[in-house]
Design an enzyme around this catalytic site. Structure first.
Site, PDB file in Angstrom:
ATOM      1  N   GLY A  89      55.072  17.192  -2.134  1.00  0.00           N
ATOM      2  CA  GLY A  89      55.416  16.766  -3.481  1.00  0.00           C
ATOM      3  C   GLY A  89      56.699  17.424  -3.930  1.00  0.00           C
ATOM      4  O   GLY A  89      57.568  17.711  -3.123  1.00  0.00           O
ATOM      5  N   LEU A  90      56.774  17.676  -5.207  1.00  0.00           N
ATOM      6  CA  LEU A  90      57.952  18.289  -5.820  1.00  0.00           C
ATOM      7  C   LEU A  90      59.227  17.548  -5.461  1.00  0.00           C
ATOM      8  O   LEU A  90      60.226  18.146  -5.088  1.00  0.00           O
ATOM      9  CB  LEU A  90      58.083  19.757  -5.399  1.00  0.00           C
ATOM     10  CG  LEU A  90      57.091  20.715  -6.035  1.00  0.00           C
ATOM     11  CD1 LEU A  90      57.349  22.124  -5.547  1.00  0.00           C
ATOM     12  CD2 LEU A  90      57.199  20.672  -7.540  1.00  0.00           C
ATOM     13  N   CYS A  91      59.161  16.216  -5.518  1.00  0.00           N
ATOM     14  CA  CYS A  91      60.394  15.484  -5.290  1.00  0.00           C
ATOM     15  C   CYS A  91      60.506  14.368  -6.320  1.00  0.00           C
ATOM     16  O   CYS A  91      60.768  13.230  -5.998  1.00  0.00           O
ATOM     17  CB  CYS A  91      60.480  14.946  -3.864  1.00  0.00           C
ATOM     18  SG  CYS A  91      58.975  14.248  -3.250  1.00  0.00           S
ATOM     19  N   GLY A  92      60.287  14.722  -7.553  1.00  0.00           N
ATOM     20  CA  GLY A  92      60.483  13.780  -8.640  1.00  0.00           C
ATOM     21  C   GLY A  92      59.518  12.615  -8.558  1.00  0.00           C
ATOM     22  O   GLY A  92      58.366  12.774  -8.163  1.00  0.00           O
TER      23      GLY A  92
ATOM     24  N   PHE B 239      59.603  10.210  -6.530  1.00  0.00           N
ATOM     25  CA  PHE B 239      59.710   9.538  -5.231  1.00  0.00           C
ATOM     26  C   PHE B 239      58.379   8.948  -4.759  1.00  0.00           C
ATOM     27  O   PHE B 239      58.259   7.752  -4.514  1.00  0.00           O
ATOM     28  CB  PHE B 239      60.253  10.523  -4.206  1.00  0.00           C
ATOM     29  CG  PHE B 239      60.191  10.044  -2.794  1.00  0.00           C
ATOM     30  CD1 PHE B 239      61.097   9.104  -2.334  1.00  0.00           C
ATOM     31  CD2 PHE B 239      59.218  10.505  -1.928  1.00  0.00           C
ATOM     32  CE1 PHE B 239      61.034   8.644  -1.034  1.00  0.00           C
ATOM     33  CE2 PHE B 239      59.148  10.054  -0.633  1.00  0.00           C
ATOM     34  CZ  PHE B 239      60.062   9.123  -0.190  1.00  0.00           C
TER      35      PHE B 239
END
Lengths: 138, 292
Positions: free
Chosen positions: B89-92, B94
């Site tokens: 995770g931690l990709c906006g 996406f």
């Protein structure tokens, strides 16, 4: 001798791109050489050695799975695996043969088994050819 | 009001977070470059494959013995949705934008009375989809252990899919992934992979030379179509990889900036409180001295 553009492409990258005089491709129905001005032609390739001749140099690569397309723009070979023979250790090929052997044994119907057997045979022939070639070279 | 010590702690923790997001952003930037080159390197293969296949397909299509992968089963009762997402995770937005697109499609298809099967690649797509479509998910592949996407990964997925197709488990397959346009823009895309479609090739192939085929067209097609499936999935995985890093980079850039703003605001409060306390102490001392 006339040169023609040649490209060898694998899914991961463009392996070879340049002007060459002759390319020998291991076609599914036999090896064939391509010179400049070859007739439009598409052939599936079998596992084997692809030979590139150009500028007085000869390069040999192991190719597997894909097809060759000769057209007015030159020759393009698309192969799933394309490795220069120098980088292909004997272990890797042996591993491929072993995998292919297992595939043949796992095949569920005759058609698949026949197809996989062809791949296995081609791999074995290639291995033998490379070995013979290596012996004469030394 | 928070004490000075609390404020100091809070500032320190935000600073630590900012360091992490900054590092993640830089890692994503480095990975993005690699993912981008990989995606670009794969393009010539996919392009050639498509043009050759388009050529052969236009010659063969309509024939009675054309392979099913090209023509489809003639029905569209069972749909397979191949959802490609990231493992982390931690990709906006996406992952969630891909999932949203797939979910909308699945809901629409279910409303039309079709059967939907879902094939998940990547944990971040599997988890949210599982909540709503537990029964529809037929396969789940994790690519977590692998460092980069290799062609072998795509091939394994393609083999599974064509195996399912051969067994008559679905009629139409659509792939959901994110197309990489730039660092700040990734477009979630739905692409039909079975029956195969060749966009924009038909027009170009009209002028192309007539080829000779060895073995004949149908046999070549039977060999190439499964390969094409693998290539399409491989390309999509690479595009996805680049998109993921791009999305993470901009998300982490935002996070770093937000953390910076928060630090500034908190520092201001901290200083104000500190000064207020000094003033208060001074007043206490002075008024104490005056009272004497």
């Amino acid at each position: 001798m006339a040169n023609f553009p040649f490209e060898l492409v694998s899914p991961e990258k463009l392996v070879y791109s340049g002007s060459v005089t002759e390319v020998v491709v291991p076609g599914a129905e036999g090896e064939f050489g391509v010179l400049a001005g070859h007739a439009p032609f598409v052939s599936v390739i079998k596992p084997g050695v692809l030979i590139i001749k150009g500028d007085g140099k000869v390069q040999k690569l192991f190719v597997r799975g894909g097809f060759a397309e000769a057209g007015p723009q030159g020759l393009t070979v698309l192969a799933e695996t394309a490795v220069p023979l120098a980088e292909l250790g004997p272990g890797k090929l042996a591993q491929m043969i072993k995998d292919a052997q297992e595939d043949v044994e796992d095949a569920k119907d005759d058609a698949t088994r026949l197809k996989r057997q062809t791949v296995l045979d081609a791999l074995k022939t290639t291995a033998a050819a490379i070995e013979a070639d290596g012996r004469t070279a030394h | 009001m928070a004490s000075l010590k609390d404020l100091r702690n809070r500032i320190a923790s935000v600073k630590a977070t900012q360091k992490i997001t900054k590092a993640m952003q830089m890692v994503a930037a480095a990975k993005l470059r690699r993912a981008q080159t990989a995606a670009e390197a794969a393009r010539p293969y996919a392009k050639r494959m498509e043009s050759v296949l388009g050529n052969i397909a236009s010659a063969v299509s309509g024939g009675p013995d054309a392979p099913l992968l090209l023509t489809g089963t003639g029905k569209d009762n069972v749909h397979l949705l191949l959802v490609l997402t990231a493992e982390r995770g931690l990709c906006g937005a996406f992952n969630s934008s891909i999932v949203r697109l797939a979910r909308e499609r699945a809901t629409a298809l279910l409303a039309q009375g079709k059967t939907v099967k879902i094939f998940c690649v990547g944990r971040k797509g599997y988890e949210p989809l599982r909540r709503q479509f537990e029964k529809q998910i037929v396969e789940f592949v994790e690519l977590r252990a692998n460092k980069g996407v290799t062609f072998a990964d795509a091939q394994a997925i393609a083999e599974k899919i064509s195996g399912m197709f051969q067994a008559g488990e679905f009629d139409v397959a659509t792939m959901f992934f994110s197309r990489f346009q730039s660092v700040i823009s990734q477009v979630p895309t739905a692409q039909q992979i079975i029956p195969a479609t060749f966009t924009g090739v038909a027009a170009a192939s009209g002028a192309a030379a007539t080829y000779e085929y060895e073995p004949d067209e149908n046999e070549i097609l039977a060999d190439l179509l499964p390969r094409n499936l693998a290539v399409q999935i491989f390309t999509a995985l690479l595009e996805n990889g680049a998109s993921e890093q791009g999305a993470r980079m901009s998300a982490m850039d935002n996070a770093t900036r937000n953390a910076g703003e928060m630090i500034k605001k908190q520092t201001l409060t901290y200083n104000r409180t500190r000064q207020a306390m000094i003033t208060k102490e001074l007043i206490e001392i002075i008024s104490g001295a005056e009272a004497l």
